[in-house]
Design a protein around this motif. Structure first.
Motif, PDB file in Angstrom:
ATOM      1  N   ASP A 125       0.839  -1.203   0.000  1.00  0.00           N
ATOM      2  CA  ASP A 125       0.000   0.000   0.000  1.00  0.00           C
ATOM      3  C   ASP A 125       0.871   1.250   0.000  1.00  0.00           C
ATOM      4  O   ASP A 125       0.681   2.144   0.806  1.00  0.00           O
ATOM      5  CB  ASP A 125      -0.929  -0.016   1.202  1.00  0.00           C
ATOM      6  N   VAL A 126       1.867   1.279  -0.881  1.00  0.00           N
ATOM      7  CA  VAL A 126       2.740   2.440  -0.991  1.00  0.00           C
ATOM      8  C   VAL A 126       3.123   2.629  -2.447  1.00  0.00           C
ATOM      9  O   VAL A 126       3.056   1.706  -3.248  1.00  0.00           O
ATOM     10  CB  VAL A 126       4.033   2.299  -0.157  1.00  0.00           C
ATOM     11  N   GLU A 168      -7.848  10.995  -9.316  1.00  0.00           N
ATOM     12  CA  GLU A 168      -7.758   9.870  -8.387  1.00  0.00           C
ATOM     13  C   GLU A 168      -7.545   8.566  -9.139  1.00  0.00           C
ATOM     14  O   GLU A 168      -8.173   8.328 -10.180  1.00  0.00           O
ATOM     15  CB  GLU A 168      -9.041   9.753  -7.562  1.00  0.00           C
ATOM     16  N   TYR A 219       1.964  14.214  -6.229  1.00  0.00           N
ATOM     17  CA  TYR A 219       1.063  13.113  -5.894  1.00  0.00           C
ATOM     18  C   TYR A 219       1.163  12.804  -4.417  1.00  0.00           C
ATOM     19  O   TYR A 219       2.140  13.136  -3.749  1.00  0.00           O
ATOM     20  CB  TYR A 219       1.379  11.854  -6.716  1.00  0.00           C
ATOM     21  N   ASN A 220       0.125  12.166  -3.902  1.00  0.00           N
ATOM     22  CA  ASN A 220       0.147  11.550  -2.585  1.00  0.00           C
ATOM     23  C   ASN A 220      -0.811  10.375  -2.641  1.00  0.00           C
ATOM     24  O   ASN A 220      -1.527  10.185  -3.627  1.00  0.00           O
ATOM     25  CB  ASN A 220      -0.191  12.544  -1.465  1.00  0.00           C
ATOM     26  N   PHE A 221      -0.819   9.564  -1.624  1.00  0.00           N
ATOM     27  CA  PHE A 221      -1.693   8.395  -1.621  1.00  0.00           C
ATOM     28  C   PHE A 221      -2.144   8.084  -0.207  1.00  0.00           C
ATOM     29  O   PHE A 221      -1.504   8.463   0.767  1.00  0.00           O
ATOM     30  CB  PHE A 221      -0.986   7.184  -2.234  1.00  0.00           C
ATOM     31  N   LYS A 222      -3.297   7.420  -0.157  1.00  0.00           N
ATOM     32  CA  LYS A 222      -3.842   7.010   1.123  1.00  0.00           C
ATOM     33  C   LYS A 222      -4.818   5.869   0.886  1.00  0.00           C
ATOM     34  O   LYS A 222      -5.678   5.963   0.000  1.00  0.00           O
ATOM     35  CB  LYS A 222      -4.554   8.187   1.803  1.00  0.00           C
ATOM     36  N   ASN A 223      -4.668   4.802   1.625  1.00  0.00           N
ATOM     37  CA  ASN A 223      -5.575   3.650   1.575  1.00  0.00           C
ATOM     38  C   ASN A 223      -5.765   3.106   0.165  1.00  0.00           C
ATOM     39  O   ASN A 223      -6.885   2.829  -0.258  1.00  0.00           O
ATOM     40  CB  ASN A 223      -6.931   4.007   2.183  1.00  0.00           C
ATOM     41  N   GLY A 252       7.081  12.616  -3.681  1.00  0.00           N
ATOM     42  CA  GLY A 252       5.787  13.266  -3.882  1.00  0.00           C
ATOM     43  C   GLY A 252       5.652  14.036  -5.179  1.00  0.00           C
ATOM     44  O   GLY A 252       4.682  14.746  -5.375  1.00  0.00           O
ATOM     45  N   GLY A 270      -4.362   6.846  -5.109  1.00  0.00           N
ATOM     46  CA  GLY A 270      -3.370   7.864  -5.414  1.00  0.00           C
ATOM     47  C   GLY A 270      -4.066   9.124  -5.898  1.00  0.00           C
ATOM     48  O   GLY A 270      -5.040   9.061  -6.651  1.00  0.00           O
ATOM     49  N   TYR A 271      -3.573  10.263  -5.466  1.00  0.00           N
ATOM     50  CA  TYR A 271      -4.115  11.562  -5.846  1.00  0.00           C
ATOM     51  C   TYR A 271      -3.025  12.313  -6.603  1.00  0.00           C
ATOM     52  O   TYR A 271      -2.014  12.701  -6.012  1.00  0.00           O
ATOM     53  CB  TYR A 271      -4.557  12.345  -4.605  1.00  0.00           C
ATOM     54  N   ASP A 274      -6.915   4.176  -8.444  1.00  0.00           N
ATOM     55  CA  ASP A 274      -6.747   2.999  -7.601  1.00  0.00           C
ATOM     56  C   ASP A 274      -5.343   2.480  -7.840  1.00  0.00           C
ATOM     57  O   ASP A 274      -4.903   2.372  -8.988  1.00  0.00           O
ATOM     58  CB  ASP A 274      -7.765   1.916  -7.958  1.00  0.00           C
TER      59      ASP A 274
END
Length: 148
Positions: A25-26, A107, A79-83, A58, A86-87, A109
């Protein structure tokens, strides 16, 4: 004593039944190469575009392909990501003569094994579609492999 044995056996069975995840998840920093696959439900053959992306602290940079006629021909941003999402925010000013969904922006997946990376564009669900009208669906997916 029976209670402790039952708890131990339950914990043992539970731990043996759990499947360990093979995804990470990274987003690992590095250089990635692969293709952007554009799948249209109205066409039988997807469109593929070669792509190279560098992810570092980032920030992302897309290296233009060798074909100068292909648009978009690059890109960069943050960019950043969470759960597992990716944004991406592209910072390039673009012309309006191509499909802007091909820009790495919005966004996505994320599926990653540490070496393989797949980014699939997320769209907000349409709620105002008439049931009497059929629409083609289009998916945008980056299928990449880490090169370093």
């Amino acid at each position: 004593m029976k209670v402790q044995i039952c708890i131990f056996l339950f914990a043992l069975i539970l731990s043996l039944g759990c499947k360990k995840s093979t995804t990470v998840d990274v987003l690992l920093d590095g250089n990635y190469t692969g293709v952007l696959v554009i799948t249209n439900s109205a066409r039988s053959v997807p469109i593929t575009r070669p792509i190279s992306i560098s992810l570092q602290d980032g920030k992302f940079i897309i290296t233009p392909s060798n074909d100068a006629n292909l648009k978009p021909s690059g890109g960069k941003g943050t960019y950043n990501f969470k759960n597992g999402i990716g944004y991406f925010t592209d910072e390039v000013v673009w012309t309006a003569d191509f499909d802007w969904n091909m820009i790495l922006n919005g966004e996505y997946d994320i599926r990653s094994s540490g070496v393989d990376l797949t980014l699939r564009k997320r769209f907000k669900p349409q709620t105002d579609l008439s049931p009497a009208t059929s629409y083609a669906t289009v998916d945008y997916e980056y299928i990449l492999k880490r090169s370093n």
